[in-house]
Design an enzyme around this catalytic site. Structure first.
Site, PDB file in Angstrom:
ATOM      1  N   HIS A 168      -0.735  -2.344   2.055  1.00 24.43           N
ATOM      2  CA  HIS A 168      -2.132  -1.945   1.915  1.00 24.43           C
ATOM      3  C   HIS A 168      -2.400  -0.463   2.168  1.00 24.43           C
ATOM      4  O   HIS A 168      -3.547  -0.040   2.066  1.00 24.43           O
ATOM      5  CB  HIS A 168      -3.005  -2.774   2.859  1.00 24.43           C
ATOM      6  CG  HIS A 168      -2.598  -2.677   4.304  1.00 24.43           C
ATOM      7  ND1 HIS A 168      -3.365  -3.178   5.335  1.00 24.43           N
ATOM      8  CD2 HIS A 168      -1.512  -2.137   4.901  1.00 24.43           C
ATOM      9  CE1 HIS A 168      -2.777  -2.967   6.491  1.00 24.43           C
ATOM     10  NE2 HIS A 168      -1.642  -2.328   6.248  1.00 24.43           N
ATOM     11  N   HIS A 169      -1.398   0.333   2.505  1.00 25.32           N
ATOM     12  CA  HIS A 169      -1.648   1.747   2.809  1.00 25.32           C
ATOM     13  C   HIS A 169      -1.472   2.666   1.604  1.00 25.32           C
ATOM     14  O   HIS A 169      -1.947   3.805   1.637  1.00 25.32           O
ATOM     15  CB  HIS A 169      -0.701   2.227   3.920  1.00 25.32           C
ATOM     16  CG  HIS A 169      -0.955   1.598   5.253  1.00 25.32           C
ATOM     17  ND1 HIS A 169      -2.192   1.614   5.866  1.00 25.32           N
ATOM     18  CD2 HIS A 169      -0.127   0.922   6.095  1.00 25.32           C
ATOM     19  CE1 HIS A 169      -2.113   0.981   7.027  1.00 25.32           C
ATOM     20  NE2 HIS A 169      -0.881   0.538   7.184  1.00 25.32           N
TER      21      HIS A 169
END
Length: 586
Positions: A168-169
């Site tokens: 998710h980064h």
């Protein structure tokens, strides 16, 4: 004296557990119609990948997870298990920049010296090193999330699990936090093609900044992240006051927590906020990121969550019975990660599994915990959260949800695959959008359509009317209604026929916008029950014919207006119905 060397091939694959038992695998297969359909995505070749010797990210955790899932026999309780195809470059570029994806596809550990400038530009250092088969690794886990999203959008599965995803980064044009390609954003964009609202929930200990950034300006995706926030803890974002902007204002929710939060505090806060969010936003699909670094004793984490509490969060979201996509994420004590995701797989399929772990070739990983699924939590961190601080967070989230004023809705149209194309589509004119429609949607008239019995038909081949009626109907059609086609079978007065007529006209020509009143009048029914139509409709024409016994005077004949065939709507698929507004309205 000869010396005997012990090798791996001569050692036992399985530990002798002594008095400790082992789980008996499930053998009964799931009834396809007994519970929600669950799909499991396990791309081959992801587990063997290696970031580096001392790097905390270990894709090997996926191999351990699959070993436990199959060891428990949970594969018998899963409806579909897929080895999905890798994502294509075009699919990755639905969100990510072309130059960035091109860089990932070309750089290798052997030629990285030739890409020094690009490596610095794209921040591909330290946390996100260049390693062998990096691009293939990205394509595989992203392809699994895309395949899961497509199954959910098609309605062929209810719950889709991809433990290899959840990175998710990753940003649009750079990697971040061990993440190179943001499979979650790609999956949500795929869901947005069919679902008007998607809720993203993140229980990783790190803030889901990449997903929040991608949908910061839209109200169709609500992001809700539960994470540690101190200002300097990676990635340093996710404070309580971050709300979103533009259309996305108040659609970005963050729950910043402190070190040491325990099961009771976390679950009470999680369930309250998630329930309020689902009630206010009413998502048509949910994406749940299950980063296991929020577990106690994680290598990079500082929470005190047990595997049971982490799984209860998953179970709570599952009970909403909304299409659900579950992905992995963080987690750097791999034996705990694999146990956690195995337990949550059992929760998602609705199966009960033993606390004793099954026998696998990875028994040595779990030796110190006596091969238990739920080992006791040791080395707890002091809890710096207080009931007052958590209540303040909950109150702030509820205040933001009051600004929603109901769930947003969207028009029934196909959503472009990327955010940029989506925004460009909003600026296009109606004419430009019509040009892209297929022949069946562009308002083309077909004279060979089937006509049901007792259905009103108005055309050159109409066999249910007299010649004189046809001529007078032509006059009426020219002077009264503004289109050649009429609505179907209305009843007397303003009954059900009026609604049908309005729908029919709107579907056949959107260009008539300002003159809906003239075309929304219900057409009278043909035959013996023909009621009195409003205006100069066919029903009145037949009444005139019957009263005058088909005798049309010369004066009336002069009043007959012949419609020029060139004024009839064209049958070309590229020409929309253009009503004639020059005629006198009745």
């Amino acid at each position: 004296m000869s010396r005997v060397y012990q090798t791996f091939s001569s050692s036992s694959y399985f530990d002798d557990r002594g008095s400790h038992g082992h789980a008996i695998p499930i053998t009964e297969r799931v009834n396809p119609h007994s519970r929600p359909i669950v799909s499991y995505y396990s791309p081959l070749g992801v587990g063997p990948q290696h970031y580096g010797e001392r790097h905390p990210m270990k894709p090997h955790r996926l191999t351990l997870t699959n070993a436990l899932v199959f060891g428990y026999g949970l594969d018998k309780q899963i409806h579909h298990i897929y080895d999905p195809r890798p994502a294509t470059q075009a699919e990755l570029e639905a969100y990510h920049d072309h130059d960035y994806i091109e860089f990932l596809s070309r750089v290798t550990p052997q030629n990285q010296n030739q890409f020094k400038q690009a490596i610095d530009q794209f921040n591909c250092v330290e946390d996100c090193p260049v390693f062998a088969d990096m691009y293939d690794f990205c394509k595989k886990y992203a392809g699994a999330s895309l395949a899961a999203a497509r199954k959910l959008a098609a309605g062929t599965t209810d719950i889709a699990i991809n433990w290899s995803g959840g990175l998710h980064h990753a940003k649009k044009a750079e990697p971040s936090g061990f993440c190179y390609v943001n499979d979650i954003v790609l999956g949500i964009l795929e869901l947005l093609r069919y679902h008007p609202r998607v809720l993203y929930i993140d229980i990783d200990i790190h803030h889901g900044d990449g997903v929040e950034f991608a949908f910061y300006n839209t109200n169709r995706v609500m992001t809700l992240s539960f994470h540690k926030y101190t200002g300097d803890f990676f990635p340093g974002t996710g404070k309580l006051d971050d709300n979103g902007s533009g259309l996305g204002k108040h659609f970005c929710l963050n729950v910043p927590l402190q070190d040491g939060i325990d099961d009771d505090m976390y679950l009470a806060t999680f369930k309250t906020i998630v329930d309020d969010t689902v009630t206010a936003f009413r998502p048509s699909a949910i994406v749940l990121q299950c980063g296991a670094d929020s577990l106690g004793c994680d290598r990079l984490g500082a929470f005190n969550l047990s595997i049971a509490a982490h799984g209860e969060c998953v179970n709570f979201v599952r009970k909403y019975n909304v299409p659900l996509m579950v992905v992995g994420g963080g987690g750097y004590t791999i034996k705990n990660v694999s146990r956690c995701w195995t337990y949550e797989t059992a929760v998602l399929v609705g199966a009960s599994i033993e606390d004793n772990l099954p026998v696998t070739i990875y028994d040595s990983f779990f030796r110190e915990s006596n091969w238990k699924l739920h080992p006791p939590l040791t080395g707890k961190v002091d809890n710096q959260n207080t009931p007052t601080s958590l209540q303040r967070i909950t109150t702030s989230i509820r205040t933001k949800l009051r600004y929603l004023q109901g769930a947003p809705s969207v028009a029934l149209q196909e959503i472009p695959p990327s955010l940029s194309a989506w925004l460009e589509d909003e600026d296009r004119t109606r004419e430009e959008k019509e040009e892209e429609k297929s022949t069946a949607q562009a308002g083309e008239h077909r004279e060979d359509r089937s006509t049901a019995r007792n259905e009103f038909f108005d055309g050159d081949h109409d066999v249910d009317q007299d010649d004189d009626v046809a001529s007078i109907s032509t006059t009426t059609r020219s002077r009264g209604n503004t289109t050649a086609r009429r609505a179907r079978g209305g009843r007397r007065g303003r009954g059900r026929g009026r609604g049908k007529a309005t729908t029919s006209i709107a579907a056949e020509g959107e260009e008539e916008g300002d003159d809906v009143e003239a075309t929304s009048t219900p057409a009278p029914r043909r035959g013996r029950r023909g009621g009195r139509g409003r205006g100069r409709g066919r029903g009145r024409a037949k009444a005139i014919v019957k009263d005058r016994e088909k005798e049309v005077s010369d004066t009336e004949a002069d009043a007959v207006t012949t419609v020029d065939p060139e004024e009839e709507p064209s049958a070309s698929p590229n020409v929309m119905l253009q009503p004639n507004f020059s005629e006198e309205r009745s």
